[in-house]
Design an enzyme around this catalytic site. Sequence first.
Site, PDB file in Angstrom:
ATOM      1  N   HIS A  63       0.876  -1.178   0.000  1.00 40.92           N
ATOM      2  CA  HIS A  63       0.000   0.000   0.000  1.00 40.92           C
ATOM      3  C   HIS A  63       0.908   1.221   0.000  1.00 40.92           C
ATOM      4  O   HIS A  63       1.634   1.443   0.960  1.00 40.92           O
ATOM      5  CB  HIS A  63      -0.899  -0.015   1.236  1.00 40.92           C
ATOM      6  CG  HIS A  63      -1.791  -1.220   1.309  1.00 40.92           C
ATOM      7  ND1 HIS A  63      -3.067  -1.240   0.769  1.00 40.92           N
ATOM      8  CD2 HIS A  63      -1.589  -2.462   1.817  1.00 40.92           C
ATOM      9  CE1 HIS A  63      -3.612  -2.431   0.962  1.00 40.92           C
ATOM     10  NE2 HIS A  63      -2.744  -3.202   1.597  1.00 40.92           N
ATOM     11  N   ARG A  65      -0.194   4.434  -0.613  1.00 38.64           N
ATOM     12  CA  ARG A  65      -0.948   5.584  -0.058  1.00 38.64           C
ATOM     13  C   ARG A  65      -1.050   6.784  -0.980  1.00 38.64           C
ATOM     14  O   ARG A  65      -1.543   7.815  -0.561  1.00 38.64           O
ATOM     15  CB  ARG A  65      -0.339   6.033   1.276  1.00 38.64           C
ATOM     16  CG  ARG A  65      -0.187   4.940   2.331  1.00 38.64           C
ATOM     17  CD  ARG A  65      -1.486   4.252   2.631  1.00 38.64           C
ATOM     18  NE  ARG A  65      -1.386   3.380   3.817  1.00 38.64           N
ATOM     19  CZ  ARG A  65      -2.222   2.377   4.064  1.00 38.64           C
ATOM     20  NH1 ARG A  65      -3.197   2.091   3.206  1.00 38.64           N
ATOM     21  NH2 ARG A  65      -2.092   1.643   5.150  1.00 38.64           N
ATOM     22  N   ASN A  95      -6.528   0.733  -2.814  1.00 36.62           N
ATOM     23  CA  ASN A  95      -7.342   1.438  -1.798  1.00 36.62           C
ATOM     24  C   ASN A  95      -6.740   2.782  -1.402  1.00 36.62           C
ATOM     25  O   ASN A  95      -6.499   3.065  -0.237  1.00 36.62           O
ATOM     26  CB  ASN A  95      -7.581   0.549  -0.572  1.00 36.62           C
ATOM     27  CG  ASN A  95      -6.310   0.175   0.157  1.00 36.62           C
ATOM     28  OD1 ASN A  95      -5.226   0.165  -0.423  1.00 36.62           O
ATOM     29  ND2 ASN A  95      -6.423  -0.126   1.439  1.00 36.62           N
ATOM     30  N   ASP A 152      -8.874  -5.140  -2.250  1.00 34.54           N
ATOM     31  CA  ASP A 152      -8.137  -5.379  -1.010  1.00 34.54           C
ATOM     32  C   ASP A 152      -8.376  -4.296   0.035  1.00 34.54           C
ATOM     33  O   ASP A 152      -8.441  -3.109  -0.276  1.00 34.54           O
ATOM     34  CB  ASP A 152      -6.640  -5.486  -1.274  1.00 34.54           C
ATOM     35  CG  ASP A 152      -5.888  -5.838   0.001  1.00 34.54           C
ATOM     36  OD1 ASP A 152      -6.254  -6.860   0.619  1.00 34.54           O
ATOM     37  OD2 ASP A 152      -4.996  -5.082   0.408  1.00 34.54           O
ATOM     38  N   HIS A 179      -9.132 -10.486  -0.984  1.00 35.66           N
ATOM     39  CA  HIS A 179      -9.030 -10.211   0.454  1.00 35.66           C
ATOM     40  C   HIS A 179     -10.142 -11.049   1.083  1.00 35.66           C
ATOM     41  O   HIS A 179     -11.313 -10.679   1.056  1.00 35.66           O
ATOM     42  CB  HIS A 179      -9.215  -8.711   0.702  1.00 35.66           C
ATOM     43  CG  HIS A 179      -9.343  -8.335   2.139  1.00 35.66           C
ATOM     44  ND1 HIS A 179      -8.392  -7.600   2.813  1.00 35.66           N
ATOM     45  CD2 HIS A 179     -10.313  -8.574   3.054  1.00 35.66           C
ATOM     46  CE1 HIS A 179      -8.774  -7.409   4.070  1.00 35.66           C
ATOM     47  NE2 HIS A 179      -9.938  -7.990   4.238  1.00 35.66           N
ATOM     48  N   HIS A 231      -2.648 -12.484   1.692  1.00 37.04           N
ATOM     49  CA  HIS A 231      -2.340 -12.580   3.133  1.00 37.04           C
ATOM     50  C   HIS A 231      -3.037 -13.727   3.878  1.00 37.04           C
ATOM     51  O   HIS A 231      -3.818 -13.512   4.797  1.00 37.04           O
ATOM     52  CB  HIS A 231      -2.586 -11.249   3.841  1.00 37.04           C
ATOM     53  CG  HIS A 231      -3.841 -10.507   3.465  1.00 37.04           C
ATOM     54  ND1 HIS A 231      -5.096 -11.036   3.592  1.00 37.04           N
ATOM     55  CD2 HIS A 231      -4.022  -9.259   2.984  1.00 37.04           C
ATOM     56  CE1 HIS A 231      -5.989 -10.135   3.208  1.00 37.04           C
ATOM     57  NE2 HIS A 231      -5.355  -9.052   2.823  1.00 37.04           N
ATOM     58  N   ASP A 304       2.354  -6.938   2.447  1.00 38.57           N
ATOM     59  CA  ASP A 304       1.182  -6.176   2.873  1.00 38.57           C
ATOM     60  C   ASP A 304       1.625  -4.880   3.580  1.00 38.57           C
ATOM     61  O   ASP A 304       0.992  -4.432   4.540  1.00 38.57           O
ATOM     62  CB  ASP A 304       0.251  -7.007   3.763  1.00 38.57           C
ATOM     63  CG  ASP A 304      -1.162  -6.429   3.836  1.00 38.57           C
ATOM     64  OD1 ASP A 304      -1.440  -5.403   3.175  1.00 38.57           O
ATOM     65  OD2 ASP A 304      -1.993  -7.007   4.565  1.00 38.57           O
TER      66      ASP A 304
HETATM   67 ZN   LIG Z   1      -6.200  -7.298   2.451  1.00 36.74          ZN
END
Ligand SMILES: [Zn+2]
Length: 424
Positions: A63, A65, A95, A152, A179, A231, A304
């Site tokens: 991620h 961001r 995300n 996710d 996810h 994950h 992750d």
């Molecule tokens: Zn996830």
Amino acid sequence: MSTSWRIVNGRIIDPANKIDRIGDLVIKDGLIADAAQPVAADLPVIDAAGCWMVPGLIDMHVHLREPGEEYKEDIVSGALAAASGGFTAVACMPNTKPVNDNATVTAVIMARAAEAAARVYPVGAISLGSEGHQLAEFGEMKAAGIVAVTDDGRPVRDSQLMRRALEYASDFGLPVISHSEEASLSTGVMNEGPVSTQLGLKGIPTAAEAIMVYREIALAEFTGAHVHIAHVSTAMSIDLIRAAKARGVRVTAETAPHYFTLTDEAVIGYDTNTKMNPPLRSAADRAAIRAALADGTLDAIATDHAPHSILEKELEFDAAANGIIGLETALPLGLALVRDGLLDAGQLVRLMSTNPATILGVAGGSLNQGAPADITLIDPQQEFVYAADQIVSKSRNTPFLGWSMQGRAVLTMMGGIIRHSLLA
Ligand SMILES: [Zn+2]
């Protein structure tokens, strides 16, 4: 800036080509060249004695961001953290704010990625806003650069939508990353078990993950599409994935270093840097994860990497955000599995480079001649203490601060350009 090198006396580990031997690598104009051919006498030399020379590590789940929460991380800082940890490529989850659910956002990420110290592959959303109602335009996002789709951070609750996503993604050759979380069961803040009872925290049962893993397997089996389980944290999920693979279902799966290193006992003390989703599980789950890495049921180690500022983490446990950073600790924690005798070096390289490249259909994962010189030099012996002032990521949310580690990336090269080096 030189993009031609001779890297000498290292242990070349290239499982895609079944190579594990001491030797030299020659890089010419950013590409891997034939080391048996004569080279220019003035080629700069890198001494890799005592080091492993492996295809650049690929983290298929981070991620970054950006756009939207650049105070936690951005594409450039995340890629620097990746290079520092030995990664030459990462796949970034959608995300962000806004969600990467259309080609315009994908194009923004691609433009920023062009300046980054590692290859950055965007992953597009399955549904608009990752809200689980309407499919995003996979074809337009693929044309803009996505390598997979996922919502996710959230499960896809609607099974019909997930079925359509698998069929639609299959038309474009995109894996669907799941996810896996059954949301009505998953209302707690840590693993459900004796430790959650002891701490008085609401638990998340392992079944919350396994139920959804089974749904994804059933849909992949029915549609013939490729699903990738993100994950994985539980023994129950492992059993389902192992059985599905034995039937020939197109399922691949990853776990993260915290799941093969820690258990829910790390939550004792209420350190919010032990809070993530899925949560740290029991010792039995950890043992199953480790066995699945060794027997190939799990295909990849992904971090992750989930940066958060102290604003989201210095809160009471119930209120703190989920997730930890991982790019700079994944390799040392993976190397511990080799030292423990669980994996051989080639298996670790498969899990952290070869298989992620194959699953995402991206370059790298091997030391093929003619390929871009994405190479990581690993000193498996070097000891260090993981300290806050060494962290390259913008965020510090990690349960591994102060840990004594052994083994790290001492040089990371992308396309022949050195992006990280601890060598003199
Ligand atoms: Zn996830």
